[in-house]
Design a protein around this motif. Structure first.
Motif, short mmCIF file in Angstrom:
data_model
loop_
_atom_site.label_atom_id
_atom_site.label_comp_id
_atom_site.label_asym_id
_atom_site.label_seq_id
_atom_site.Cartn_x
_atom_site.Cartn_y
_atom_site.Cartn_z
N LEU A 194 0.27 -10.45 -55.63
CA LEU A 194 -0.06 -9.79 -57.04
C LEU A 194 -1.33 -9.00 -56.86
O LEU A 194 -1.20 -7.87 -57.32
CB LEU A 194 -0.14 -10.95 -58.01
N GLN A 195 -2.40 -9.25 -56.36
CA GLN A 195 -3.65 -8.57 -56.31
C GLN A 195 -3.48 -7.16 -55.58
O GLN A 195 -4.01 -6.32 -55.94
CB GLN A 195 -4.70 -9.56 -55.68
N SER A 227 -11.28 -11.56 -53.82
CA SER A 227 -9.67 -11.23 -53.80
C SER A 227 -9.47 -10.43 -52.59
O SER A 227 -10.35 -9.69 -51.86
CB SER A 227 -9.64 -10.02 -54.96
N SER A 231 1.20 -15.96 -52.92
CA SER A 231 1.68 -15.11 -54.06
C SER A 231 0.51 -14.41 -54.75
O SER A 231 0.92 -13.03 -55.41
CB SER A 231 2.51 -15.98 -54.84
N GLN A 232 -0.55 -14.94 -55.16
CA GLN A 232 -1.36 -14.46 -56.02
C GLN A 232 -2.35 -13.30 -55.13
O GLN A 232 -2.57 -12.23 -55.68
CB GLN A 232 -2.64 -15.48 -56.03
N TYR A 289 1.33 -20.74 -53.39
CA TYR A 289 0.53 -20.03 -54.83
C TYR A 289 -0.53 -18.95 -54.34
O TYR A 289 -0.58 -17.99 -54.83
CB TYR A 289 -0.03 -21.24 -55.68
N GLU A 290 -1.33 -19.31 -53.41
CA GLU A 290 -2.31 -18.46 -52.95
C GLU A 290 -1.66 -17.14 -52.32
O GLU A 290 -2.40 -16.00 -52.78
CB GLU A 290 -3.26 -19.22 -51.75
#
Length: 165
Positions: free
Chosen positions: A60-61, A12, A56-57, A53-54
């Motif tokens: 979020l992390q 992450s 955005s993830q 997507y990556e």
């Protein structure tokens, strides 16, 4: 520049290993630019959807790790107009608590979305003009220098005031 190599792919962006980078950037008031990479471990990794997507993830992390509480003046620039976040802002507001939902607006974003005028307007509406910077996707998208002309045309279509442009 922090570049993810095979040894740290899969971790992450909010992994404590990277905390010294965020701490130093905040202390020096230096912005960090977050851009996706090709992850050869993922057979569906592509330029069309997976990078958004990556990104955005990763956002979020970082939000869930409370990075902006820890470093209130940290500046992180997200490529591709904030990826999926402006489009899914309603979901963010309804699923996350108000404090974490608000943290998404602390990111800075660029205009590198290949001239999609409505999407660019959505990003500006979500992040506010002060958090949107000019950016292209050079050398990707339109070779050899990126999508400068397409992006400038989309910006012109926004009819920004002199104050905002």
């Amino acid at each position: 520049m922090l570049k993810f190599l095979p040894g740290n792919l899969g971790k992450s962006i909010a992994d404590p290993e990277f905390d010294p980078i965020f701490k130093k950037a905040a202390k020096l008031n230096l912005p960090l630019w977050l851009h996706p990479v090709f992850d050869q471990r993922k057979p569906d990794n592509n330029l069309v959807f997976s990078w958004e997507y990556e990104l955005s993830q990763a956002m979020l992390q970082l939000v869930q790790s409370n990075i902006f509480k820890k470093y209130p003046h940290l500046k992180i620039l997200i490529h591709h107009a904030g990826a999926m976040v402006p489009f899914f802002s309603g979901r963010i507001d309804h699923i996350l608590d108000a404090e974490h939902a608000a943290m998404f607006k602390k990111f800075y974003v660029d205009t590198a979305i290949l001239g999609n005028f409505p999407a660019l307007q959505l990003a500006i509406d979500y992040y506010d003009i002060d958090h949107v910077l000019f950016g292209t996707d050079a050398p990707f998208a339109v070779m050899p220098a990126g999508a400068n002309a397409i992006i400038v045309e989309a910006i012109d279509d926004l009819h920004l005031s002199n104050k905002d442009s």
